[in-house]
Motif scaffolding. Structure first.
Motif, PDB file in Angstrom:
ATOM      1  N   SER A   1      -2.308   8.659  80.594  1.00 32.95           N
ATOM      2  CA  SER A   1      -3.576   9.385  80.503  1.00 32.95           C
ATOM      3  C   SER A   1      -4.556   9.005  81.605  1.00 32.95           C
ATOM      4  CB  SER A   1      -4.225   9.122  79.141  1.00 32.95           C
ATOM      5  OG  SER A   1      -4.538   7.743  78.990  1.00 32.95           O
TER       6      SER A   1
ATOM      7  N   LEU B   1      -3.245  10.571  69.753  1.00 35.19           N
ATOM      8  CA  LEU B   1      -3.369   9.763  70.966  1.00 35.19           C
ATOM      9  C   LEU B   1      -4.579   8.838  70.885  1.00 35.19           C
ATOM     10  CD1 LEU B   1      -2.516  12.295  73.816  1.00 35.19           C
ATOM     11  CD2 LEU B   1      -1.055  10.545  72.832  1.00 35.19           C
ATOM     12  N   ALA B   2      -5.724   9.370  70.433  1.00 38.30           N
ATOM     13  CA  ALA B   2      -6.919   8.535  70.324  1.00 38.30           C
ATOM     14  C   ALA B   2      -6.726   7.409  69.326  1.00 38.30           C
ATOM     15  CB  ALA B   2      -8.114   9.408  69.917  1.00 38.30           C
TER      16      ALA B   2
ATOM     17  N   LEU C   1     -12.110  20.447  67.898  1.00 38.08           N
ATOM     18  CA  LEU C   1     -11.969  19.189  68.628  1.00 38.08           C
ATOM     19  C   LEU C   1     -13.272  18.763  69.276  1.00 38.08           C
ATOM     20  CD1 LEU C   1     -10.041  16.979  69.688  1.00 38.08           C
ATOM     21  CD2 LEU C   1      -9.561  18.451  71.641  1.00 38.08           C
TER      22      LEU C   1
ATOM     23  N   LEU D   1     -11.568  12.403  79.814  1.00 40.19           N
ATOM     24  CA  LEU D   1     -10.429  12.377  78.892  1.00 40.19           C
ATOM     25  C   LEU D   1     -10.103  10.955  78.465  1.00 40.19           C
ATOM     26  CD1 LEU D   1      -8.037  13.738  77.445  1.00 40.19           C
ATOM     27  CD2 LEU D   1      -6.745  13.513  79.582  1.00 40.19           C
TER      28      LEU D   1
ATOM     29  N   LEU E   1      -3.013  21.166  68.623  1.00 37.86           N
ATOM     30  CA  LEU E   1      -3.710  20.443  69.687  1.00 37.86           C
ATOM     31  C   LEU E   1      -4.658  19.385  69.137  1.00 37.86           C
ATOM     32  CD1 LEU E   1      -4.431  20.159  72.696  1.00 37.86           C
ATOM     33  CD2 LEU E   1      -6.129  21.975  72.379  1.00 37.86           C
TER      34      LEU E   1
ATOM     35  N   ALA F   1      -4.363  15.309  69.888  1.00 38.33           N
ATOM     36  CA  ALA F   1      -5.452  14.521  70.478  1.00 38.33           C
ATOM     37  C   ALA F   1      -5.884  13.390  69.549  1.00 38.33           C
ATOM     38  CB  ALA F   1      -6.641  15.426  70.802  1.00 38.33           C
ATOM     39  N   ASP F   2      -5.948  13.657  68.237  1.00 41.46           N
ATOM     40  CA  ASP F   2      -6.314  12.606  67.287  1.00 41.46           C
ATOM     41  C   ASP F   2      -5.266  11.498  67.262  1.00 41.46           C
ATOM     42  OD1 ASP F   2      -8.590  13.959  66.648  1.00 41.46           O
ATOM     43  OD2 ASP F   2      -7.758  14.911  64.854  1.00 41.46           O
TER      44      ASP F   2
ATOM     45  N   HIS G   1     -12.528   9.787  75.829  1.00 39.21           N
ATOM     46  CA  HIS G   1     -12.259  10.410  74.521  1.00 39.21           C
ATOM     47  C   HIS G   1     -11.096   9.721  73.823  1.00 39.21           C
ATOM     48  CE1 HIS G   1     -11.847  13.448  71.413  1.00 39.21           C
ATOM     49  NE2 HIS G   1     -10.555  13.552  71.726  1.00 39.21           N
ATOM     50  N   LEU G   2     -10.047   9.421  74.565  1.00 37.91           N
ATOM     51  CA  LEU G   2      -8.886   8.775  73.955  1.00 37.91           C
ATOM     52  C   LEU G   2      -9.179   7.331  73.554  1.00 37.91           C
ATOM     53  CD1 LEU G   2      -5.987  10.097  76.222  1.00 37.91           C
ATOM     54  CD2 LEU G   2      -6.756  10.958  74.015  1.00 37.91           C
TER      55      LEU G   2
ATOM     56  N   GLU H   1     -14.733  12.684  64.065  1.00 38.39           N
ATOM     57  CA  GLU H   1     -13.478  12.259  63.436  1.00 38.39           C
ATOM     58  C   GLU H   1     -13.640  12.130  61.923  1.00 38.39           C
ATOM     59  OE1 GLU H   1     -10.203   8.618  63.807  1.00 38.39           O
ATOM     60  OE2 GLU H   1     -11.976   8.693  65.099  1.00 38.39           O
TER      61      GLU H   1
END
Length: 334
Positions: A310, A159-160, A90, A283, A152, A156-157, A286-287, A95
């Motif tokens: 978030s 959500l982003a 991560l 955070l 995980l 995270a991917d 990042h998102l 990406e």
């Protein structure tokens, strides 16, 4: 024979007369009351204790947690290695690199599965035409993108991706998903009808009907989009963005107060609030694709809910750092 005269008084004269309603108790038979057994006295004995000695609380707790301790001892190394690998991916992979690596692994897996299937069907006498038709249907039914990871990194991917989506990207993604589902459904229908004995002429006519229906649907969708674009109006862009940012930040701050985050960090002072705001801001960036997507540009109920949740650490830290935390308790929101 001489008959004596009747008595002048009844024979019960002078006898005690019982009270009405009580004569059956006083003169009737007496039934003894049933014997009530005495309750048994139960003496609790600790788990694992014998008749001679009682086990201590430490022994019971040690016996209870022994299986869990063995499992954690065996799996702790594997769990730590897996989490460390995911966190490393991560933080180090971009990406594009992650998507390329997953795509290559996915294509290799599909190629291996197809090779095994071809080998198994060649043994039972599958012809070349049947193999070509099966490959065509598999290409349509099999998604071109790998299935999203359920760890995980995948979370995270996801959500982003959902937060950084613009309305145009979201509409294009939904159109692509709808078109893919339509192709899969039609490929499955072709397979079923071919097994039922459909001729090539009937299949061509049915495909022609599908094409005409798709064109009518595309024209109706384009007409709706033109109407929606014509109705779009608003104030100046900068004022609108600031107003939306302030509203979303206030909602996140209220959420932080409702879950107890603001009262928790208030005794720490403004420096603790700034520290929490900085961590939450990292955070948040990042998102939002490292800040390329503005807060005011997020649209849709789902992305907005994720954004508000978030940004709770950011808003709570800013509320404590600015000294407006007592305002929430004065407003009696909860």
């Amino acid at each position: 024979m001489t008959i004596p005269p009747p008595p002048t008084q009844p024979p019960t004269v002078g006898m005690p007369v019982p009270e009405p309603g009580e004569w059956w108790r006083k003169s009737g038979p007496r039934i003894p009351a049933p014997a009530v057994p005495e309750p048994a006295v139960h003496t609790p004995v600790p788990v694992g204790a014998g008749p001679a000695e009682a086990a201590s609380i430490d022994d019971v707790a040690r016996a209870f947690w022994a299986p869990a301790r063995e499992i954690l001892t065996e799996q702790a190394g594997a769990i730590a290695a897996q989490v460390g690998e995911q966190v490393g991916q991560l933080l180090t992979e971009s990406e594009a690199q992650r998507a390329a690596r997953q795509q290559v692994e996915y294509e290799q897996l599909l190629a291996a599965q197809r090779a095994r299937m071809d080998s198994a069907l060649d043994k039972v006498g599958e012809t070349r035409e049947q193999k070509a038709e099966r490959h065509r249907i598999e290409d349509v039914l099999t998604p071109g993108q790998p299935v999203r990871r359920d760890d995980l990194v995948g979370f995270a991917d996801l959500l982003a991706e959902r937060i950084s989506e613009t309305p145009q990207d979201r509409a294009a993604r939904r159109d692509q998903e709808r078109e893919l589902e339509k192709q899969r459904a039609r490929a499955e229908e072709d397979r079923k009808r071919a097994a039922a004995g459909e001729t090539p002429a009937q299949r061509a006519l049915r495909h022609r009907q599908h094409q005409l229906a798709d064109r009518r649907e595309a024209r109706a969708r384009a007409r709706r989009q033109r109407r929606r674009a014509a109705r779009t109006t608003g104030t100046t862009d900068r004022v609108r963005r600031f107003r939306r940012w302030a509203t979303l930040t206030a909602i996140s701050a209220v959420g932080g107060y409702s879950v107890g985050l603001v009262p928790l960090i208030t005794p720490g002072g403004p420096y603790v609030g700034l520290l929490l705001a900085a961590a939450g801001w990292a955070l948040d960036l990042h998102l939002r694709d490292r800040g390329r997507l503005r807060v005011s540009e997020v649209r849709g109920a789902g992305p907005l809910a994720i954004l508000v949740l978030s940004r709770i650490p950011v808003a709570s830290g800013l509320a404590v750092a600015c000294g407006i935390a007592p305002l929430f308790s004065a407003l009696h929101l909860f």
